[in-house]
Motif scaffolding. Structure first.
Motif, PDB file in Angstrom:
ATOM      1  N   ARG A  19       0.837  -1.205   0.000  1.00 36.66           N
ATOM      2  CA  ARG A  19       0.000   0.000   0.000  1.00 36.66           C
ATOM      3  C   ARG A  19       0.864   1.245   0.000  1.00 36.66           C
ATOM      4  NH1 ARG A  19      -4.779   2.224  -1.397  1.00 36.66           N
ATOM      5  NH2 ARG A  19      -5.392   3.897   0.063  1.00 36.66           N
ATOM      6  N   ASP A  20       1.965   1.210   0.762  1.00 35.50           N
ATOM      7  CA  ASP A  20       2.865   2.371   0.800  1.00 35.50           C
ATOM      8  C   ASP A  20       3.498   2.616  -0.571  1.00 35.50           C
ATOM      9  OD1 ASP A  20       2.224   2.613   3.450  1.00 35.50           O
ATOM     10  OD2 ASP A  20       4.011   1.506   4.156  1.00 35.50           O
ATOM     11  N   HIS A  21       3.971   1.489  -1.179  1.00 36.07           N
ATOM     12  CA  HIS A  21       4.550   1.616  -2.533  1.00 36.07           C
ATOM     13  C   HIS A  21       3.538   2.258  -3.486  1.00 36.07           C
ATOM     14  CE1 HIS A  21       7.575  -1.865  -1.687  1.00 36.07           C
ATOM     15  NE2 HIS A  21       7.959  -0.705  -1.153  1.00 36.07           N
ATOM     16  N   TYR A  22       2.257   1.898  -3.384  1.00 31.57           N
ATOM     17  CA  TYR A  22       1.204   2.430  -4.266  1.00 31.57           C
ATOM     18  C   TYR A  22       1.066   3.931  -4.039  1.00 31.57           C
ATOM     19  CZ  TYR A  22      -3.502   3.708  -5.781  1.00 31.57           C
ATOM     20  OH  TYR A  22      -4.566   4.383  -6.352  1.00 31.57           O
ATOM     21  N   ILE A  23       1.007   4.340  -2.770  1.00 35.83           N
ATOM     22  CA  ILE A  23       0.843   5.759  -2.466  1.00 35.83           C
ATOM     23  C   ILE A  23       2.042   6.553  -3.012  1.00 35.83           C
ATOM     24  CG2 ILE A  23       0.713   7.445  -0.574  1.00 35.83           C
ATOM     25  CD1 ILE A  23      -1.855   5.824  -0.975  1.00 35.83           C
ATOM     26  N   GLN A  24       3.262   6.000  -2.840  1.00 36.55           N
ATOM     27  CA  GLN A  24       4.465   6.691  -3.315  1.00 36.55           C
ATOM     28  C   GLN A  24       4.420   6.821  -4.851  1.00 36.55           C
ATOM     29  OE1 GLN A  24       7.857   4.567  -1.818  1.00 36.55           O
ATOM     30  NE2 GLN A  24       7.283   4.902   0.349  1.00 36.55           N
ATOM     31  N   LEU A  25       3.987   5.734  -5.516  1.00 40.14           N
ATOM     32  CA  LEU A  25       3.933   5.747  -6.994  1.00 40.14           C
ATOM     33  C   LEU A  25       2.979   6.823  -7.475  1.00 40.14           C
ATOM     34  CD1 LEU A  25       4.719   4.552  -9.718  1.00 40.14           C
ATOM     35  CD2 LEU A  25       2.878   2.873  -9.441  1.00 40.14           C
ATOM     36  N   VAL A  26       1.771   6.891  -6.877  1.00 41.10           N
ATOM     37  CA  VAL A  26       0.785   7.892  -7.304  1.00 41.10           C
ATOM     38  C   VAL A  26       1.312   9.293  -7.017  1.00 41.10           C
ATOM     39  CG1 VAL A  26      -1.556   8.746  -6.924  1.00 41.10           C
ATOM     40  CG2 VAL A  26      -1.154   6.301  -6.995  1.00 41.10           C
ATOM     41  N   GLY A  27       1.979   9.450  -5.865  1.00 42.99           N
ATOM     42  CA  GLY A  27       2.514  10.745  -5.536  1.00 42.99           C
ATOM     43  C   GLY A  27       3.569  11.185  -6.535  1.00 42.99           C
ATOM     44  N   ALA A  28       4.379  10.190  -7.049  1.00 45.68           N
ATOM     45  CA  ALA A  28       5.394  10.511  -8.047  1.00 45.68           C
ATOM     46  C   ALA A  28       4.774  10.900  -9.366  1.00 45.68           C
ATOM     47  CB  ALA A  28       6.331   9.311  -8.221  1.00 45.68           C
ATOM     48  N   CYS A  29       3.583  10.421  -9.585  1.00 46.60           N
ATOM     49  CA  CYS A  29       2.915  10.687 -10.892  1.00 46.60           C
ATOM     50  C   CYS A  29       2.042  11.937 -10.848  1.00 46.60           C
ATOM     51  CB  CYS A  29       2.058   9.485 -11.278  1.00 46.60           C
ATOM     52  SG  CYS A  29       2.996   8.007 -11.644  1.00 46.60           S
ATOM     53  N   LEU A  30       1.944  12.594  -9.745  1.00 46.62           N
ATOM     54  CA  LEU A  30       1.090  13.778  -9.665  1.00 46.62           C
ATOM     55  C   LEU A  30       1.560  14.882 -10.613  1.00 46.62           C
ATOM     56  CD1 LEU A  30       0.453  14.042  -5.802  1.00 46.62           C
ATOM     57  CD2 LEU A  30      -1.196  13.427  -7.563  1.00 46.62           C
ATOM     58  N   ILE A  31       2.805  14.736 -11.029  1.00 45.88           N
ATOM     59  CA  ILE A  31       3.373  15.761 -11.907  1.00 45.88           C
ATOM     60  C   ILE A  31       2.629  15.780 -13.244  1.00 45.88           C
ATOM     61  CG2 ILE A  31       5.502  16.546 -13.059  1.00 45.88           C
ATOM     62  CD1 ILE A  31       6.997  14.851 -10.905  1.00 45.88           C
ATOM     63  N   PHE A  32       2.339  14.587 -13.829  1.00 41.53           N
ATOM     64  CA  PHE A  32       1.738  14.547 -15.176  1.00 41.53           C
ATOM     65  C   PHE A  32       0.279  14.072 -15.151  1.00 41.53           C
ATOM     66  CE2 PHE A  32       4.680  11.024 -14.348  1.00 41.53           C
ATOM     67  CZ  PHE A  32       3.813   9.942 -14.310  1.00 41.53           C
ATOM     68  N   VAL A  33      -0.320  13.718 -13.975  1.00 39.90           N
ATOM     69  CA  VAL A  33      -1.740  13.352 -13.877  1.00 39.90           C
ATOM     70  C   VAL A  33      -2.453  14.464 -13.133  1.00 39.90           C
ATOM     71  CG1 VAL A  33      -3.426  11.693 -13.013  1.00 39.90           C
ATOM     72  CG2 VAL A  33      -1.205  10.894 -13.863  1.00 39.90           C
ATOM     73  N   PRO A  34      -3.482  15.114 -13.716  1.00 36.88           N
ATOM     74  CA  PRO A  34      -4.162  16.230 -13.064  1.00 36.88           C
ATOM     75  C   PRO A  34      -4.856  15.777 -11.769  1.00 36.88           C
ATOM     76  CG  PRO A  34      -4.696  16.169 -15.402  1.00 36.88           C
ATOM     77  CD  PRO A  34      -3.967  14.894 -15.100  1.00 36.88           C
ATOM     78  N   ASP A  35      -4.930  16.702 -10.800  1.00 35.56           N
ATOM     79  CA  ASP A  35      -5.560  16.407  -9.523  1.00 35.56           C
ATOM     80  C   ASP A  35      -7.063  16.145  -9.689  1.00 35.56           C
ATOM     81  OD1 ASP A  35      -3.107  16.848  -8.533  1.00 35.56           O
ATOM     82  OD2 ASP A  35      -3.530  18.836  -7.686  1.00 35.56           O
ATOM     83  N   ALA A  36      -7.658  16.888 -10.601  1.00 27.23           N
ATOM     84  CA  ALA A  36      -9.125  16.757 -10.778  1.00 27.23           C
ATOM     85  C   ALA A  36      -9.512  15.321 -11.179  1.00 27.23           C
ATOM     86  CB  ALA A  36      -9.614  17.735 -11.832  1.00 27.23           C
ATOM     87  N   ILE A  37      -8.655  14.761 -12.040  1.00 30.88           N
ATOM     88  CA  ILE A  37      -8.982  13.392 -12.484  1.00 30.88           C
ATOM     89  C   ILE A  37      -8.843  12.427 -11.328  1.00 30.88           C
ATOM     90  CG2 ILE A  37      -8.258  11.525 -14.011  1.00 30.88           C
ATOM     91  CD1 ILE A  37      -7.418  13.599 -16.053  1.00 30.88           C
ATOM     92  N   LEU A  38      -7.807  12.608 -10.553  1.00 38.49           N
ATOM     93  CA  LEU A  38      -7.593  11.704  -9.441  1.00 38.49           C
ATOM     94  C   LEU A  38      -8.687  11.869  -8.392  1.00 38.49           C
ATOM     95  CD1 LEU A  38      -3.684  11.996  -9.008  1.00 38.49           C
ATOM     96  CD2 LEU A  38      -4.996  10.089  -9.968  1.00 38.49           C
ATOM     97  N   LYS A  39      -9.127  13.101  -8.165  1.00 40.57           N
ATOM     98  CA  LYS A  39     -10.194  13.304  -7.208  1.00 40.57           C
ATOM     99  C   LYS A  39     -11.512  12.633  -7.685  1.00 40.57           C
ATOM    100  CE  LYS A  39      -8.512  17.722  -5.280  1.00 40.57           C
ATOM    101  NZ  LYS A  39      -8.752  19.181  -5.164  1.00 40.57           N
ATOM    102  N   GLU A  40     -11.646  12.583  -8.945  1.00 42.22           N
ATOM    103  CA  GLU A  40     -12.873  11.955  -9.502  1.00 42.22           C
ATOM    104  C   GLU A  40     -12.840  10.436  -9.371  1.00 42.22           C
ATOM    105  OE1 GLU A  40     -14.586  11.408 -13.954  1.00 42.22           O
ATOM    106  OE2 GLU A  40     -13.999  13.457 -13.436  1.00 42.22           O
ATOM    107  N   ARG A  41     -11.601   9.864  -9.501  1.00 42.70           N
ATOM    108  CA  ARG A  41     -11.512   8.413  -9.603  1.00 42.70           C
ATOM    109  C   ARG A  41     -11.152   7.718  -8.294  1.00 42.70           C
ATOM    110  NH1 ARG A  41     -10.300   8.001 -15.325  1.00 42.70           N
ATOM    111  NH2 ARG A  41     -11.527   9.694 -16.232  1.00 42.70           N
ATOM    112  N   LEU A  42     -10.303   8.380  -7.428  1.00 44.05           N
ATOM    113  CA  LEU A  42      -9.756   7.656  -6.288  1.00 44.05           C
ATOM    114  C   LEU A  42     -10.630   7.839  -5.055  1.00 44.05           C
ATOM    115  CD1 LEU A  42      -5.939   8.479  -6.667  1.00 44.05           C
ATOM    116  CD2 LEU A  42      -7.222   6.507  -7.554  1.00 44.05           C
ATOM    117  N   ASP A  43     -10.388   6.932  -4.122  1.00 42.94           N
ATOM    118  CA  ASP A  43     -11.147   6.930  -2.890  1.00 42.94           C
ATOM    119  C   ASP A  43     -10.753   8.135  -2.041  1.00 42.94           C
ATOM    120  OD1 ASP A  43     -13.023   5.158  -1.340  1.00 42.94           O
ATOM    121  OD2 ASP A  43     -11.398   5.382   0.134  1.00 42.94           O
ATOM    122  N   PRO A  44     -11.690   8.712  -1.260  1.00 43.26           N
ATOM    123  CA  PRO A  44     -11.351   9.882  -0.431  1.00 43.26           C
ATOM    124  C   PRO A  44     -10.175   9.624   0.532  1.00 43.26           C
ATOM    125  CG  PRO A  44     -13.717   9.637  -0.581  1.00 43.26           C
ATOM    126  CD  PRO A  44     -13.130   8.446  -1.249  1.00 43.26           C
TER     127      PRO A  44
END
Length: 1559
Positions: A101-126
């Motif tokens: 789970r930690d590896h997953y959070i780190q990976l998504v955090g590394a990708c925040l540069i090229f993935v917009p926040d709005a999309i992630l807020k729409e798709r991911l769990d709160p």
């Protein structure tokens, strides 16, 4: 998604090659997406890469860098990666390993540069977003989402209630309800509506609903609202839901859907704004409910029909009424509105046939149109469709019709301009309408008139292309007639106009098309519709009601009721009426009279129903006894004749049916043709005609109509013309004739396999009678050209059509008469003003021209040897003439004229008849009278011409080289016998033709031989006749006997008509003399002998037939005897013989065969009434009794003096017996006497028949007797001792031969001969005594009184005579009375054979030795008796004082011995007769003579007593006062009888020896 796309080698060598391989893979996958491949493969690759990083197999920075590179491949790659992160989010939350789970959070955090926040807020769990730092708190974020969703989805933005936004909706309704007549279009209004929606936040669906509401109220503005809705709404389903909601609102029990709603739904469907399938589900009732309702209606209809047919008990009726009330209440509670039918009506109203047809297809057949409003809507659409074509083709002349305005709807069915256009949609609409076209009689008439117009065009059409199209249209019209027109007529109530209109169409079809339509209508249509099931039951009930009350008195009222029923449902009505007529034939008259109110179509249907009833395969055409035709068939045949005559019904179908039955070899239905011709043409065929009718039938057509038939059938001109036209139009005249001719033999040889002989005879008679009747109709009604054109030549008829010659000439005879008449008229016109003699010559010339080809044609009908005896000219003349040609029935003409005069007188004297009617009737009678007189004159001239022609032809008729015997044989075989049984007129014709040939003095025609052959051999002819042929044969014999009786009754007539005629010339061939030939006419007295012989032969044949026990023999001979009763029997003893046999038949057949009993009783009664006209034999012909004390014939000079002409005894069936061995003189040797007898036996005519020349022999004997009279008287005075010596010799021979082989012949002599001889002597003595008393002036009457006293005394002492009778009887009986009766019958039998020698030999039977022996014994006994009487007188004078007791004792012993001999003879008698006759026909009777009658017992008793008393008086005059003398004389008489018996036996032996020598 965990697909192993990323291999392990790539992960291990990620830095070197793995990263490069993965990037290349992703590029390839993105390229495929551009070409249409799925995006899942890219997502799977990214998922694998991320999953390797989460697991720790790859460093997260390496993964993030690769994912960053991927973003350049596609624009939507961030969204794709976000989806992958969403999946991994869900997976890692559930994992127990926290490091993943930690590896997953780190990976998504590394990708925040090229993935917009709005999309992630729409798709991911709160929670994940909170871990990434994208949101502060997950809880607050969730609350904010709920608020936004509520605001978006649950807070009302638009107003859908009018009260919520009054102004907006008010403006909307105002906008929609404005006047649309100006330049306002749907586009302008649509813009206003949009503005209102936007301004007042109106709900668009509610706006659409309001638009539909306004459209519903303004349904006439279809174009505006439809275009508005089309512009406003693009979603068809939404519109369907809104409409469905509207329909659902009206689906409550007591609600009714407005028609305007149906209209807008139909309009929207018609313009394809909605789909029928989408709307149909919103409508009620369901299809399953409709099917159930339809089944319920059918079952109710069947139940109603069953109730109408069944008889319901009163208690059950009340229960049924209650049930019906309950059902009615249930019906009231049910929802009455059917929305699917309402929509269907609206669709039909706007002309949308396509959608209407789809709705009807989803319902049961005719369910929709069974509702009147649907049917009327469809009818209206049909009106509009056929209007243009009806105006041009179907509208009658002078009719204007109602103007029909076409639909404005361009999508409606196109109106038909031609018959071809009807195939588009009109026929289909009519098919859906079915029987419910009855709701619109006007449309019914239009369709019928269009059909009429088409049939006229069809009949005129030519060319293959047009013909094919027309054939297709014809089949369409036939289908419409079958499925629509006729069922609709059944549902119309008493519409006679429609029935007549339909007949105007149907009459243009051939009858087989019509009958097929009627068959479908009757047998199938009524079972396919619930309404028609009810109608059928109601019609049957109405028919039953009428038929129960139909009588002759209420024909008019019942006829009107029948007419009303028949207008709509004729098939059902007639079917019931015919079934009643088949059971009760007395209904035929009232039913026929009651049919006068029918329409033309109904008459045609009646014809079909009659044919169907006749052809019913379930009905047997024979009764259960298989001997007679069933009564139902006879009733239908009678109905056919009456109906077809009275009403103008087409006959073609019925005649074709009879023709087809004949083709199939079935002759039962000829009864129908017979009745039809009889009733329609007035031509009867019956063998029960009176002599007056038969005489009238020999005249012209007018005389036949007036006096030739039992029922005087008038006004047959029109009906016979109709029958003739049908026969000619359908070419049935000759086929029917030929088929009937062929069927005559077919009845006997093909049909008669297992049928009773009586039925076969009846069918043969029916076939023959119908042929005669039908041929007579054709001859009298067809014109010359028509007849000649249809009847082929005689040789073609016989050789190609295999027609028997009698029938072929019957058909050709009118043709010859027509041809001769026309040829004669031509010759007369060629030379006008010619004299009578020239006219006759022209007639003869016309006959020669016409008949010469016939003479040549008949040569092929028979073998060449036939024409060696008959000439073809004679043969053709016989067969081509009729009674009309031979004689004029003046008496019949006079009789009918007198009847008409009497009618005129009765009309004048009747005051009740109005003057105008009197005048009319008198004119009719006067015209008939003039016609009859003119016809008589015309026939008189015709007969004179024919007789002159025959006088010229007669010398060429018969061949001179052939013998008369062969000529007569051929004439009888080929001419007389076939024609005399053809018809009653032909029977009379044959007899008159024979008389005419005789009167014409035809060379080589022996009249006497012809008559002899006719009368002498009737057994086989009678046995081979049918019942009707027996009537004709009897009539023929009667006519022949009339001629013979006329000649027999008066010498002057005989001398005038027969004296010097060649037909009565006889030639003597006496082989014992000079061998020459001598032809002399037959004198009157010998002719009377011949006539007596003929009567005797008729009696013998009649007795034979009556005693066979065979039904046919007995029936036929009784019929013949009834017919010849006016002329036969004339002789008393022959009549008594017949009376006895007929009485036996009456007793025997009373229980067994009632029809024979009835015939026999009828004849018996008539015979008794004729008894007063019968005469004794000696009055019928001169029968000289044997004289007493006569010297034997052998003592006279010359071989010709062999006795008196009337004393020769006839052989059984073979002519006469020899008379030459009457006692021989001692001075003469036996041999010359035998030669003389042989010469007497060999007399014969020139034709080889040993018949007529016996007459010449008799004549010579008479002459020689006159010349030797003195010698006879001398010899009579001196009897000499020769009789005594001869008697002794005979006694010796009797004793010697009694134990020998000729014992049977001796017994026969003892049985028969003494009785006959004794009776002859008694009669002789009685005559002699009467003469002597008359000469002495004594009265004969006192002697009769004394005889009566003696007779009563002899009755008191009857034992002696009874025993004496028993001795002669072949039947032993214990009862004395029975023995005496048998004794008297034997006595009659001995007198039965005619005692004359002028008999004609019968060629048809062989002579029998036994019969000749008996007759020879009779002759010898007759001679020995005269000698014995002299001896007895002397013995009586010397034996007065002998002791009577001894004599009586001796006498009793003799009687007992003779009775024993008689009993032995009884057992031998039947066997002996069988041996003699070769048949068993005499088993039923033990009498040899036909005159075995018990009715002559009293006469014979008195006769015997008188003769015996006179004999006593002569032999014992001195002892008259002494009773002892009387007893002595009686004893001596018995003694003399014994002597006579012995002498006769001896004489028989001598006779037998002499006859053997002759042979």
């Amino acid at each position: 998604m965990a697909t192993l796309i990323l291999p392990g080698e790539w992960v291990k060598n990620w830095e070197k090659s793995g990263k490069h391989e993965f990037v290349q893979l992703c590029k390839r996958l993105t390229e495929k997406i551009d070409h249409g491949c799925q995006i899942k493969d890219v997502q799977a690759a990214l998922y694998e890469l991320c999953w390797q990083g989460v697991q720790g197999n790859l460093k997260l920075d390496l993964v993030a860098s690769v994912l960053g590179e991927m973003m350049e491949l596609r624009d939507d790659m961030p969204s794709i990666l976000a989806d992958v992160f969403s999946v991994l989010d869900l997976e890692t939350v559930a994992l127990e390993e926290k490091h993943k789970r930690d590896h997953y959070i780190q990976l998504v955090g590394a990708c925040l540069i090229f993935v917009p926040d709005a999309i992630l807020k729409e798709r991911l769990d709160p929670e994940t977003l909170e871990s990434l730092g994208l949101i502060k708190q997950a809880h607050q974020f969730n609350q904010k989402i709920v608020k936004i969703k509520t605001k978006l989805f649950y807070k009302q933005q638009k107003f859908n209630l009018l009260r919520e936004e009054n102004e907006g909706y008010a403006k909307l309704i105002t906008e929609l309800g404005q006047d649309l007549s100006g330049n306002i279009t749907s586009h302008i209004v649509l813009e206003s509506i949009k503005s209102l929606i936007g301004c007042f936040n109106l709900d668009p669906n509610r706006v659409l609903d309001i638009i539909l509401e306004v459209y519903e109220s303004r349904s006439d503005q279809d174009d505006f609202f439809l275009s508005l809705i089309k512009s406003y709404m693009c979603e068809a389903l939404t519109l369907c839901h809104i409409l469905g909601f509207k329909f659902k609102f009206y689906q409550e029990p007591n609600e009714e859907t407005p028609k305007s709603l149906y209209h807008i739904a139909a309009a929207l469907l018609h313009h394809n704004l909605i789909e029928l399938e989408d709307l149909y589900v919103h409508l009620l009732p369901l299809d399953s409910a409709i099917v159930e309702e339809h089944k319920l209606v059918i079952s109710e209809a069947k139940q109603i029909a069953r109730k109408l047919v069944m008889v319901v008990v009163p208690s059950d009726k009340s229960e049924d009424k209650e049930k019906e009330k309950e059902k009615e209440e249930e019906k009231i509670a049910q929802p009455p509105d059917n929305q699917k039918l309402g929509l269907l009506e609206a669709l039909l109203g706007i002309g949308d046939w396509h959608h209407a047809q789809s709705i009807m297809d989803q319902m049961p057949s005719f369910y929709a149109t069974s509702h009147k409003f649907i049917a009327l809507a469809l009818c209206q659409l049909l009106h509009l469709t056929v209007e243009p074509l009806y105006r041009t083709a179907g509208l009658p002349k002078g009719a204007r019709g109602c103007v029909m305005h076409p639909l404005k709807n361009k999508r409606a069915p196109k109106p038909a301009e031609s018959f071809e256009d009807l195939r588009r949609e009109t026929f289909s609409m009519l098919g859906y309408l079915g029987p419910h076209l009855a709701h619109d009689p006007i449309l019914f008439a239009k369709i019928v008139r269009l059909g009429k117009a088409f049939m006229k065009e069809y009949q005129c059409s030519e060319g293959l292309d047009i013909k094919d199209t027309m054939e297709t249209l014809l089949s369409c019209f036939l289908s419409i007639a079958d499925q629509v027109l006729l069922p609709s007529l059944s549902l119309m109530e008493c519409n006679a106009c429609m029935s007549e209109e339909l007949w105007g169409f149907f009459k243009l079809f051939p009858y087989h098309h019509r009958y097929r339509l009627y068959g479908q209508w009757k047998n199938e249509t009524y079972s396919s519709h619930p309404l028609l099931v009810k109608v059928k039951a109601q019609t049957v009930e109405g028919a039953r009601y009428i038929m129960k009350r139909l009588t002759k008195e209420n024909v008019k009222q019942s006829g009107r009721q029948i007419g009303k029923l028949s207008h709509s449902n004729p098939t059902i009505l007639f079917d019931y009426m015919l079934s009643q007529i088949q059971w009760y034939d007395n209904l035929i008259g009232p039913v026929v009279d009651s049919l006068k109110y029918l329409t033309s179509l109904n008459y045609d249907v009646l014809a079909y129903c009659i044919i169907e009833a006749l052809a019913n395969p379930e009905k047997e055409k024979m009764k259960h006894d298989d001997t007679t035709i069933s009564s139902w068939l006879q009733s239908l045949a009678s109905l056919c004749g009456a109906v077809f005559r009275k009403y103008p019904i087409e006959l073609a179908g019925l005649l074709q049916y009879v023709t087809n039955q004949l083709k199939a070899g079935k002759s039962f239905d000829l009864l129908i043709l017979k009745e039809v011709v009889q009733k329609m043409a007035g031509i009867e065929v019956t063998d029960e005609m009176t002599s007056e009718q038969l005489e009238a039938m020999t005249g012209g057509e007018q005389l036949k109509a007036e006096g030739g038939y039992f029922g005087q059938i008038r006004n047959t001109k029109k009906s016979s013309q109709r029958l003739k036209d049908v026969l000619l139009d359908h070419e049935l005249a000759l086929p029917l004739c030929v088929l009937m001719v062929q069927q005559r033999n077919g009845v006997v040889f093909l049909e008669s396999g297992d049928k009773d002989l009586k039925l076969v005879g009846h069918l043969y008679d029916q076939c023959h009678d119908t042929l005669v009747q039908f041929g007579g109709f054709l001859a009298s009604n067809l014109s010359t050209e028509d007849y000649i054109k249809r009847v082929p030549a005689i040789d073609v008829l016989c050789n190609q059509f295999h027609t028997p010659h009698d029938a072929a000439f019957f058909l050709s005879r009118p043709m010859y008469a027509h041809q001769i008449s026309s040829k004669y008229d031509e010759l007369k016109k060629a030379e006008k003003g010619s004299r009578q003699q020239q006219k006759v010559q022209k007639y003869v010339a016309a006959c020669e021209q016409v008949m010469t080809p016939v003479h040549e044609a008949v040569m092929s009908l028979h073998p060449a040897r036939v024409w060696e005896d008959l000439r073809p000219q004679f043969y053709a003349t016989f067969w081509s003439l009729t009674m009309y040609d031979l004689a004029v029935p003046h008496a019949a003409y006079e009789r009918e004229v007198n009847k008409l005069k009497a009618q005129i007188k009765a009309i004048d004297e009747n005051p009740e008849i109005p003057m105008n009617k009197k005048k009319k009737e008198k004119e009719r009678c006067t015209a008939l009278q003039e016609k009859l007189q003119e016809e008589e004159k015309k026939q008189q001239e015709h007969v004179q011409r024919v007789l002159h022609r025959l006088k010229l032809e007669k010398d060429k008729w018969l061949m001179t080289k052939s013998t008369k015997n062969e000529t007569i044989t051929k004439f009888l075989q080929l001419c007389l016998f076939p024609r005399c049984i053809f018809s009653s007129i032909d029977a009379v014709y044959c007899a008159r033709f024979v008389e005419l040939v005789h009167q014409q003095m035809t060379p080589n025609f022996c009249t006497l031989l012809c008559y002899d052959r006719v009368f002498s051999a009737i057994i086989y002819t009678v046995a081979s006749c049918t019942e009707n042929e027996s009537h004709r044969y009897g009539r023929f014999l009667c006519c022949m006997l009339e001629t013979v009786t006329r000649w027999h009754s008066d010498r002057a007539v005989y001398e005038k008509e027969c004296g010097n005629y060649p037909g009565f010339l006889t030639i003597l061939r006496a082989s014992g003399f000079d061998g020459g030939q001598q032809a002399n006419p037959l004198d009157y007295e010998n002719f009377r002998h011949v006539v007596h012989k003929w009567h005797y032969m008729l009696t013998k044949a009649s007795v034979h037939c009556l005693e066979t026990g065979d039904y046919t023999h007995i029936r036929n001979i009784l019929i013949v005897l009834i017919k010849i009763l006016p002329c036969y029997p004339k002789v008393l003893n022959l009549g008594q013989a017949l009376e006895y046999r007929v009485h036996k038949i009456c007793v025997k057949e009373k229980e067994k065969r009632p029809d024979l009993y009835a015939l026999a009783m009828g004849y018996s009664g008539r015979l008794k009434s004729q008894k007063v006209r019968m005469v004794p034999e000696n009055e019928f012909h001169h029968k000289e009794p044997p004289a007493r004390n006569v010297t034997p014939a052998s003592q006279q000079n010359g071989p010709g003096t062999t006795g008196k002409p009337a004393t020769a005894m006839m052989k059984g069936e073979d002519g006469f017996s020899e008379d030459g061995d009457r006692g021989k003189d001692k001075s003469q040797t036996t041999k010359p006497v035998n030669k003389a007898n042989t010469a007497a036996a060999k007399v014969t005519t020139s034709n080889g028949n040993g018949a007529l020349n016996s007459i010449k022999t008799i004549k010579e004997r008479d002459d020689k007797e006159k010349s030797g009279k003195d010698k006879k008287e001398k010899k009579e005075k001196t009897p000499g001792t020769t009789p005594e010596t001869k008697a002794e010799a005979r006694r010796e021979k009797l004793r010697e031969e009694r134990a020998g082989k000729d014992e049977r012949a001796v017994r026969e002599g003892k049985e028969k001969t003494p009785k006959a001889d004794r009776d002859k002597v008694k009669a002789e003595e009685k005559n002699k005594d009467d003469k002597t008393k008359a000469g002495n002036g004594e009265s004969v009457e006192p002697s009769r009184e004394r005889d009566a006293i003696k007779e009563s005394k002899s009755k008191e002492k009857g034992d002696r005579s009874a025993v004496a009778g028993c001795r002669k009887s072949p039947v032993p009986r214990s009862d004395v009375a029975d023995t005496e009766r048998d004794h008297k019958r034997r006595k009659l039998d001995s007198h039965s054979s005619p005692s004359h020698s002028s008999s004609v030999k019968d060629n048809s039977n062989d002579p029998k030795e036994s019969a000749s022996k008996h007759h020879l014994n009779y002759n010898s006994v007759a001679r020995s008796k005269s000698r014995e009487r002299e001896l007895e007188k002397n013995e009586l004078e010397n034996a007065v004082g002998r002791c009577k007791e001894k004599k009586e004792e001796k006498e009793r012993k003799e009687r007992k011995r003779d009775v024993g001999v008689g009993e032995r003879e009884v057992s031998l008698e039947p066997k002996r007769r069988k041996d003699e006759n070769g048949t068993n026909s005499s088993k039923n009777s033990q009498c040899e003579s036909p005159c075995d009658s018990p009715l002559s017992v009293e006469k014979e008793k008195s006769k015997r007593s008188k003769s015996s008393s006179k004999e006593k008086g002569d032999s014992a005059k001195p002892e008259r006062t002494s009773t002892g003398g009387k007893k002595e004389s009686r004893h001596d008489k018995d003694k003399s009888e014994k002597k006579e018996k012995r002498d006769s036996s001896g004489g028989k032996e001598e006779k037998k020896q002499s006859s053997d020598k002759h042979r």
